[in-house]
Design a protein around this motif. Sequence first.
Motif, PDB file in Angstrom:
ATOM      1  N   UNK A 176      96.108  35.355  68.882  1.00  0.00           N
ATOM      2  CA  UNK A 176      96.267  34.203  69.764  1.00  0.00           C
ATOM      3  C   UNK A 176      96.692  32.960  68.983  1.00  0.00           C
ATOM      4  N   UNK A 177      97.638  33.141  68.099  1.00  0.00           N
ATOM      5  CA  UNK A 177      98.056  32.037  67.239  1.00  0.00           C
ATOM      6  C   UNK A 177      98.659  30.892  68.027  1.00  0.00           C
ATOM      7  N   UNK A 178      99.400  31.208  69.116  1.00  0.00           N
ATOM      8  CA  UNK A 178     100.066  30.155  69.875  1.00  0.00           C
ATOM      9  C   UNK A 178      99.070  29.254  70.574  1.00  0.00           C
ATOM     10  N   UNK A 179      97.961  29.823  71.076  1.00  0.00           N
ATOM     11  CA  UNK A 179      96.949  29.019  71.767  1.00  0.00           C
ATOM     12  C   UNK A 179      96.330  28.012  70.807  1.00  0.00           C
ATOM     13  N   UNK A 180      95.953  28.477  69.617  1.00  0.00           N
ATOM     14  CA  UNK A 180      95.339  27.584  68.638  1.00  0.00           C
ATOM     15  C   UNK A 180      96.353  26.588  68.083  1.00  0.00           C
ATOM     16  N   UNK A 181      97.603  27.012  67.936  1.00  0.00           N
ATOM     17  CA  UNK A 181      98.627  26.118  67.389  1.00  0.00           C
ATOM     18  C   UNK A 181      98.873  24.930  68.300  1.00  0.00           C
ATOM     19  N   UNK A 182      98.941  25.186  69.611  1.00  0.00           N
ATOM     20  CA  UNK A 182      99.145  24.086  70.556  1.00  0.00           C
ATOM     21  C   UNK A 182      97.971  23.123  70.541  1.00  0.00           C
ATOM     22  N   UNK A 183      96.755  23.657  70.458  1.00  0.00           N
ATOM     23  CA  UNK A 183      95.570  22.805  70.441  1.00  0.00           C
ATOM     24  C   UNK A 183      95.528  21.945  69.178  1.00  0.00           C
ATOM     25  N   UNK A 184      95.951  22.527  68.050  1.00  0.00           N
ATOM     26  CA  UNK A 184      95.946  21.777  66.797  1.00  0.00           C
ATOM     27  C   UNK A 184      96.997  20.669  66.804  1.00  0.00           C
ATOM     28  N   UNK A 185      98.198  21.013  67.225  1.00  0.00           N
ATOM     29  CA  UNK A 185      99.300  20.046  67.135  1.00  0.00           C
ATOM     30  C   UNK A 185      99.186  18.936  68.171  1.00  0.00           C
ATOM     31  N   UNK A 186      98.614  19.225  69.339  1.00  0.00           N
ATOM     32  CA  UNK A 186      98.576  18.229  70.415  1.00  0.00           C
ATOM     33  C   UNK A 186      97.323  17.358  70.401  1.00  0.00           C
ATOM     34  N   UNK A 187      96.202  17.891  69.947  1.00  0.00           N
ATOM     35  CA  UNK A 187      94.936  17.168  70.076  1.00  0.00           C
ATOM     36  C   UNK A 187      94.302  16.844  68.730  1.00  0.00           C
ATOM     37  N   UNK A 188      94.113  17.861  67.891  1.00  0.00           N
ATOM     38  CA  UNK A 188      93.282  17.690  66.706  1.00  0.00           C
ATOM     39  C   UNK A 188      94.019  16.929  65.606  1.00  0.00           C
ATOM     40  N   UNK A 189      95.231  17.360  65.261  1.00  0.00           N
ATOM     41  CA  UNK A 189      95.947  16.732  64.145  1.00  0.00           C
ATOM     42  C   UNK A 189      96.230  15.247  64.355  1.00  0.00           C
ATOM     43  N   UNK A 190      96.712  14.814  65.540  1.00  0.00           N
ATOM     44  CA  UNK A 190      96.903  13.363  65.718  1.00  0.00           C
ATOM     45  C   UNK A 190      95.601  12.568  65.599  1.00  0.00           C
ATOM     46  N   UNK A 191      94.498  13.130  66.092  1.00  0.00           N
ATOM     47  CA  UNK A 191      93.216  12.410  65.998  1.00  0.00           C
ATOM     48  C   UNK A 191      92.752  12.307  64.550  1.00  0.00           C
ATOM     49  N   UNK A 192      92.919  13.387  63.778  1.00  0.00           N
ATOM     50  CA  UNK A 192      92.533  13.339  62.363  1.00  0.00           C
ATOM     51  C   UNK A 192      93.387  12.333  61.610  1.00  0.00           C
ATOM     52  N   UNK A 193      94.683  12.289  61.897  1.00  0.00           N
ATOM     53  CA  UNK A 193      95.567  11.356  61.207  1.00  0.00           C
ATOM     54  C   UNK A 193      95.187   9.908  61.516  1.00  0.00           C
ATOM     55  N   UNK A 194      94.886   9.619  62.775  1.00  0.00           N
ATOM     56  CA  UNK A 194      94.540   8.244  63.141  1.00  0.00           C
ATOM     57  C   UNK A 194      93.188   7.844  62.541  1.00  0.00           C
ATOM     58  N   UNK A 195      92.210   8.750  62.602  1.00  0.00           N
ATOM     59  CA  UNK A 195      90.897   8.438  62.029  1.00  0.00           C
ATOM     60  C   UNK A 195      90.988   8.279  60.517  1.00  0.00           C
TER      61      UNK A 195
END
Length: 619
Positions: A176-195
Amino acid sequence: MEITSIVVQGRDQALLYGDYSTYHSQLAKRLLNSRKKLGIATKNRGKFQKKKDVTPEDVAGNHEYVRLLLLASERAWAQAMSIKSAHTTGQKGMSSRARSHIVSRLGRAAATAQQLLDILSQRQVSGASSTDVLEARAYASLIRGSMQFEKHAWEPCVEHYAVARVIYGALSTAGQEQVFKDLLSDTIDPSIRYAAYQLRTPRTVPIPTIARQAFPRADGDLVREINELDGSLLAEADDMSKAGSTADGAPKTLTWRERQVQIEDAQISLAWASVGEAKSRLTQALAKAKEMHPYKVAAAYDEILTATQDAVDATKQAIDELKGEGVAQSDARMQRLQITRTAVNYEMISWRIGRNRVLTGRDDGAPDEYGSLRRKKRRNPAPSDEAEAGKERERDLPRSKKLAKLKEKVALYDGTLQNLQSVKELPGVAADEGLATKLDAFDKYFASLKALSIGRSHAIVGQFVNALALIDYAFKLCEGAASRLVGSDDDADELPLSMDVSPNAVNSLGTLLRGELQRHRAIVHLNNLRQEEKDSNKSERLASVPLIERLHEYPAHGVDFTNLVELPPKPRLIPVKPIFLDVAWNYIDYPGKSGASSPAATSEHTPPPKRGWFGFGRS
């Protein structure tokens, strides 16, 4: 139990046609349906009863309880996001009361997610697998990270998001790589970068490195489960901390037109490293199979096109972030990012053009080749034909198929010319005289190929004059391209193909066009001679016809006054309208005509004609 899939699919389906308030209302309906399935919903006009807490035994008996807790947590999260979006788009901005309400709802969602994690952690009772527990742990960390983000508690925010990112990264190796990839790129990575930006972390530090460094190593059970799935995730962070590196071997500089600039953002650096790896893999793949079908070769370009697109997106995001911070265009960081933007866009468009060149065929589609139709093999070949049974018979394509092939080529050339135009519009390209001259030569080269294909289509339908004019135009364009590519790289057309065209390719196209030009001149000349012969035969044939019978034709070769009319005239058949025969039938007595009467007999029974206007008046 597919915890992550339920969350991601529910969000995507709801946000595709609506907003967070729509998602919140949908979750309320889905939550009621789930309670009805479990038989714990309050009946209409029934007495309210306090809901019992879900136990591991309930989950073991029915997995719908897991869905119930997920929907409850998502409903609280969707309500918080709905409030945030409503206040963000408003003119007054976010008030302290609204922020407190958002944090409260996110706290409710985090508590429900934590309850689900505690239930699934009792694996012997609940029957959950290690993957289910990890997904629940990642989801709970994701919700807690969102809550800390709204509270502006940046260190706990990065820590919770780091746990979610590392777990999802480890689970992506299992499926299920695509499911996790979308979640990482859309939600988690931008939040980590801003924090991380709020914590004064340099932009050159990649997001995976930030997540590994913030990951809590004190939880031994979680670290052990992560290492069982992918031992390289946390080991890379240890090696990097010992070496003191800030990037995973990614390049720190980028060279564009003999100018070396520093890469300002870690995401750009990682994406640029992926471009180099994709290019080496493409070169190896094409070197191993040189006789591949053009469509298979074009499919091999997909990886490098994706990598270059990621680099373009990362560069655009970095520029937008600096603009949001109020950085001026004259700033050195912005100038370096603009050069990087031009370089990565040039690279992406170059590989797009290379893919189009592969699809056009050998020598960029210059040879007059259309392929062939192949007849199917016979199932039961005769004994005498066993030697030829395995061979496929080829036959020439019909005219419609050839025109379709040429139409496909013209479409590819149009795409290439549009890409070249977009390259010319990149920042800094117009000021580079050498590059602008080179791009102008490429433009003339592909425009020449396009004119050649259109000319061949005219030749196929028999319009040789149009074909000659187009080929002559293509030859002039090719000459212009050859004059601008003097002293360029001769190895530009080696695989893999890109935007660069070598002088050898332009010269070979010029030689081919010169031959086509002479051939079509000969064809047009022969057609003119045949037409003149036909015209002379026609004029001789019409010379014996009198001029009076040729008044509808223009006498191109003059008028023969000795043959104006035919004298004496010869008897000829004259076409007569059928109505004349009908009138004659009433007046002529034919043999065997029954009931025929003369005009005198019929006049006795006819009444006298009426006199006056319209039958009125005296007779």
